[in-house]
Write a protein that holds these residues in place. Structure first.
Motif, PDB file in Angstrom:
ATOM      1  N   SER A 130     -48.430   0.197 -20.089  1.00  0.00           N
ATOM      2  CA  SER A 130     -49.679  -0.257 -20.689  1.00  0.00           C
ATOM      3  C   SER A 130     -49.648   0.009 -22.190  1.00  0.00           C
ATOM      4  CB  SER A 130     -50.877   0.482 -20.069  1.00  0.00           C
ATOM      5  OG  SER A 130     -52.052   0.280 -20.835  1.00  0.00           O
ATOM      6  N   PRO A 131     -50.277  -0.849 -23.004  1.00  0.00           N
ATOM      7  CA  PRO A 131     -50.355  -0.565 -24.441  1.00  0.00           C
ATOM      8  C   PRO A 131     -51.290   0.595 -24.755  1.00  0.00           C
ATOM      9  CG  PRO A 131     -51.648  -2.520 -23.899  1.00  0.00           C
ATOM     10  CD  PRO A 131     -50.905  -2.135 -22.649  1.00  0.00           C
ATOM     11  N   LYS A 132     -52.007   1.078 -23.745  1.00  0.00           N
ATOM     12  CA  LYS A 132     -53.007   2.138 -23.982  1.00  0.00           C
ATOM     13  C   LYS A 132     -52.445   3.551 -23.842  1.00  0.00           C
ATOM     14  CE  LYS A 132     -56.920  -0.692 -22.466  1.00  0.00           C
ATOM     15  NZ  LYS A 132     -58.055  -0.807 -21.513  1.00  0.00           N
ATOM     16  N   TYR A 133     -51.300   3.699 -23.187  1.00  0.00           N
ATOM     17  CA  TYR A 133     -50.760   5.039 -22.988  1.00  0.00           C
ATOM     18  C   TYR A 133     -49.248   4.988 -22.881  1.00  0.00           C
ATOM     19  CZ  TYR A 133     -51.251   3.298 -18.172  1.00  0.00           C
ATOM     20  OH  TYR A 133     -51.212   2.531 -17.038  1.00  0.00           O
ATOM     21  N   ASP A 134     -48.621   6.128 -23.184  1.00  0.00           N
ATOM     22  CA  ASP A 134     -47.176   6.254 -23.021  1.00  0.00           C
ATOM     23  C   ASP A 134     -46.843   6.532 -21.559  1.00  0.00           C
ATOM     24  OD1 ASP A 134     -46.656   5.872 -25.690  1.00  0.00           O
ATOM     25  OD2 ASP A 134     -46.611   8.006 -26.179  1.00  0.00           O
ATOM     26  N   LEU A 135     -45.567   6.365 -21.208  1.00  0.00           N
ATOM     27  CA  LEU A 135     -45.096   6.694 -19.871  1.00  0.00           C
ATOM     28  C   LEU A 135     -44.327   8.011 -19.941  1.00  0.00           C
ATOM     29  CD1 LEU A 135     -43.799   3.253 -18.501  1.00  0.00           C
ATOM     30  CD2 LEU A 135     -46.054   4.298 -18.242  1.00  0.00           C
ATOM     31  N   GLY A 147     -51.782  -9.090 -15.941  1.00  0.00           N
ATOM     32  CA  GLY A 147     -52.831  -9.963 -16.475  1.00  0.00           C
ATOM     33  C   GLY A 147     -53.217  -9.633 -17.898  1.00  0.00           C
ATOM     34  N   ASP A 148     -54.515  -9.636 -18.178  1.00  0.00           N
ATOM     35  CA  ASP A 148     -55.009  -9.402 -19.534  1.00  0.00           C
ATOM     36  C   ASP A 148     -54.674  -8.000 -20.038  1.00  0.00           C
ATOM     37  OD1 ASP A 148     -56.068 -11.938 -19.569  1.00  0.00           O
ATOM     38  OD2 ASP A 148     -58.094 -11.306 -18.986  1.00  0.00           O
ATOM     39  N   ALA A 149     -54.486  -7.048 -19.123  1.00  0.00           N
ATOM     40  CA  ALA A 149     -54.171  -5.668 -19.516  1.00  0.00           C
ATOM     41  C   ALA A 149     -52.711  -5.508 -19.910  1.00  0.00           C
ATOM     42  CB  ALA A 149     -54.509  -4.702 -18.374  1.00  0.00           C
ATOM     43  N   GLN A 150     -51.881  -6.525 -19.611  1.00  0.00           N
ATOM     44  CA  GLN A 150     -50.441  -6.458 -19.868  1.00  0.00           C
ATOM     45  C   GLN A 150     -50.082  -7.464 -20.974  1.00  0.00           C
ATOM     46  OE1 GLN A 150     -47.213  -5.575 -20.501  1.00  0.00           O
ATOM     47  NE2 GLN A 150     -47.484  -4.551 -18.512  1.00  0.00           N
ATOM     48  N   TYR A 154     -43.935 -11.754 -19.313  1.00  0.00           N
ATOM     49  CA  TYR A 154     -42.755 -11.592 -18.459  1.00  0.00           C
ATOM     50  C   TYR A 154     -42.959 -10.430 -17.487  1.00  0.00           C
ATOM     51  CZ  TYR A 154     -37.903 -10.573 -17.153  1.00  0.00           C
ATOM     52  OH  TYR A 154     -36.749 -10.319 -16.457  1.00  0.00           O
ATOM     53  N   THR A 155     -43.491  -9.309 -17.978  1.00  0.00           N
ATOM     54  CA  THR A 155     -43.708  -8.132 -17.136  1.00  0.00           C
ATOM     55  C   THR A 155     -44.731  -8.424 -16.048  1.00  0.00           C
ATOM     56  OG1 THR A 155     -43.147  -6.658 -18.967  1.00  0.00           O
ATOM     57  CG2 THR A 155     -44.376  -5.702 -17.147  1.00  0.00           C
TER      58      THR A 155
END
Length: 375
Positions: A130-135, A147-150, A154-155
């Motif tokens: 996610s662009p909101k947090y690191d892994l 969807g909109d969160a990604q 491609y992913t």
């Protein structure tokens, strides 16, 4: 799990995308570990990365054509499908969706209708990104980001395809599925990760670094990813023999996803410098210019706008800034416990093999001059 390595045959295995980067490594590992296995390679074009073994047959096939797939499966009668085929992330969205989603569903339907026992899908570790947090040591309990969160279309398609594969598990008698999620694949035949880094060396760009290099990142040698797939096939075939018994939750492989990495997260720019060192770079760290992430992001945005007008892609993009400064590494405990997975090639050796192979190939290629692609 060690006794599985002496199994001479896994039956009839069809490797979808078996002429591609990962696919041909899976074919080679199958032959090495299970030499009596009958392998059918299906790819859109089967003229690259062909193995001369008489145990391997090659078939041109389009996975977006269901009727063609069903006819071919009826002829080769595979027990196992390993599905690695996928277009490059930078092709048109319609093609990405058609291949990754529709193509995967076609394969599932054709497999179920022709008696396939086992279906292993190559997903992506980025399906939880996610662009909101690191892994940070992400495991398989993390939710899919779609969807909109990604931000990466491609992913999203890889996540939707993975969902279809796992939902198909046990929907027909004796049909078992699982998904392998590799992270940052590199190695011999790599066309996406190592080549740009090697080009950066020959273009004298190794003195620049974006960010402070405090972000751990997963890179995975392709042979280890191939091993993850082969172990998954073995485990599913073992489960198939036990049907209709359902394994205990802590043993279950069918219907499950597994992260596969080298288990050696490293600082992002340390990996790049290992690649450059293998190319011959000896630039001291004291000579490296560190660009702040926010500054590089702004420059990337400006370059993208300018180059969009010119119809070209800049050498620095905001996506590159993001990936080179984020933390992204995963837990492989589940794969170790349930598949018996242990990486067989460490990161240093993998870098040596991958870089040396690419440089050797470039030496034979007239379109390459000292690793710099002729435009």
């Amino acid at each position: 799990m060690a006794t599985q390595n002496v199994i001479s045959s896994l039956g009839r295995v069809a490797v979808i995308g078996g002429c591609g980067f990962l696919g041909h490594h899976i074919v080679n590992l199958l032959l090495e570990r299970h030499p009596q296995t009958q392998i059918s390679v299906l790819d859109l074009r089967t003229n690259a990365n062909r193995n001369p073994s008489p145990s391997v047959s090659y078939h041109d096939a389009d996975i977006t054509n269901y009727e063609q797939l069903k006819l071919l499966f009826s002829q080769i009668k595979p027990d196992v499908i390993i599905h690695t085929a996928s277009p490059h992330a930078f092709v048109k969205k319609e093609i990405v969706a058609k291949v990754n989603i529709d193509g995967t569903k076609n394969l599932l339907k054709a497999a179920q209708e022709t008696g396939v026992k086992v279906f292993v899908y190559t997903s992506s570790a980025s399906v939880v990104l996610s662009p909101k947090y690191d892994l940070t040591n992400a495991d398989e309990t993390w939710p899919l980001v779609t969807g909109d969160a990604q931000p990466e279309f491609y992913t999203t398609t890889k996540a939707y395809a993975e969902t279809a594969v796992l939902e198909a598990n046990r929907t027909t008698d004796g049909f078992l599925t699982c998904a392998i999620r590799p992270a940052g694949i590199f190695g011999e035949g790599d066309v996406q990760l190592l080549p740009p880094m090697i080009h950066a060396y020959y273009n004298r760009q190794t003195r620049f670094q974006v960010g402070s290099n405090d972000n751990l990142f997963d890179f995975t040698y392709v042979g280890n990813v191939a091993l993850g797939h082969v172990l998954a096939v073995q485990a599913l075939l073992h489960t198939h023999k036990m049907l209709p018994t359902v394994p205990l939750d802590h043993e279950k492989v069918d219907g499950e996803a597994f992260f596969i990495t080298n288990g050696q997260p490293v600082y992002f720019w340390d990996f790049a410098r290992a690649v450059w060192y293998e190319c011959g770079d000896r630039l001291p760290l004291s000579s490296v210019w560190v660009l702040r992430q926010d500054f590089a992001w702004a420059i990337g945005g400006i370059l993208e706008s300018i180059f969009w007008i010119l119809g070209r892609k800049p050498k620095l993009t905001r996506n590159q800034v993001r990936y080179s400064t984020m933390t992204k590494y995963h837990s492989i405990d589940k794969a170790k416990k349930r598949l018996g997975y242990e990486p067989i090639v460490d990161l240093d050796e993998g870098v040596k093999r991958g870089v040396r192979h690419i440089l050797a190939e470039w030496e034979k290629d007239e379109t390459q001059v000292k690793g710099k692609k002729i435009q």
